[in-house]
Design an enzyme around this catalytic site. Structure first.
Site, PDB file in Angstrom:
ATOM      1  CG  HIS A  20    -106.676  10.388 -28.146  1.00  0.00           C
ATOM      2  ND1 HIS A  20    -105.621   9.532 -27.993  1.00  0.00           N
ATOM      3  CD2 HIS A  20    -107.759   9.728 -27.671  1.00  0.00           C
ATOM      4  CE1 HIS A  20    -106.038   8.396 -27.464  1.00  0.00           C
ATOM      5  NE2 HIS A  20    -107.331   8.498 -27.235  1.00  0.00           N
ATOM      6  CB  ALA A  62    -126.946   8.452 -11.384  1.00  0.00           C
TER       7      ALA A  62
END
Length: 192
Positions: A113, A166
């Site tokens: 956005h 991770a």
């Protein structure tokens, strides 16, 4: 140009468009049903994956729960494993190669956005305001291992034979044969 065509071409689109809402609702209903299939019923799970995903090669396993936006914009190569609680917001294509290992809690986002608040909402043809949205594809190569809790942002390409550590936040593309991790994710060495 339809809102769907705008969405898939990376142009600004109206996510409240009726056609888009129908496609998304269908996918969310199917994925809810998929998430309730007993884990040992692999045949039924595979049947649902063929209904939900745009392309699903042989020997793909997706552990439940799994979440999608449209589902039909996702392609997964053979022998790939997606562990539980992954979310793939596929407002553009998400292409995952062969032999991919995607750990739990991985999020792949294709939508974004405007940064400027004044540009974030517009009025649609029906007079109602909507959140201005655009989307870019995400591509993950063959033989890639994505570590748990990783977030992959719109427009990113992860090359072949990569390992992403991770809890990384992948904001830029990662070249083939790399080990990368961090926030933002950076290449730390070549994977020989």
């Amino acid at each position: 140009m339809s809102e769907f065509e705008k969405m898939m071409s990376g142009k600004e689109y109206n996510p409240t468009d009726e056609e888009l809402r129908k496609k998304s609702s269908k996918a969310k209903n199917l994925i809810r049903e998929y998430n309730n299939i007993p884990a040992e019923n692999t045949n039924l799970r595979n049947e649902y994956l063929k209904k939900i995903l745009g392309k699903c090669e042989k020997n793909v396993r997706i552990n439940q729960p799994f979440f999608v936006d449209y589902g039909s914009n996702i392609e997964i190569g053979k022998n790939s494993i997606i562990n539980m609680n992954c979310t793939f917001l596929d407002t553009n294509r998400i292409i995952i190669g062969e032999n991919a290992v995607i750990a739990p809690d991985v999020k792949i986002y294709t939508a974004f956005h405007p940064i400027k608040v004044s540009e974030r909402f517009k009025k649609g043809e029906n007079g109602k305001e909507y959140l201005v949205t655009a989307a870019l594809p995400v591509t993950i190569g063959d033989n890639v291992w994505i570590g748990g809790g990783t977030i992959i942002l719109p427009g990113v390409k992860v090359g072949n034979n990569c390992v992403i550590g991770a809890r990384s936040v992948v904001t830029k593309s990662i070249p083939d044969n790399s080990v990368a991790f961090g926030n933002p994710c950076k290449v730390v060495r070549k994977n020989c």
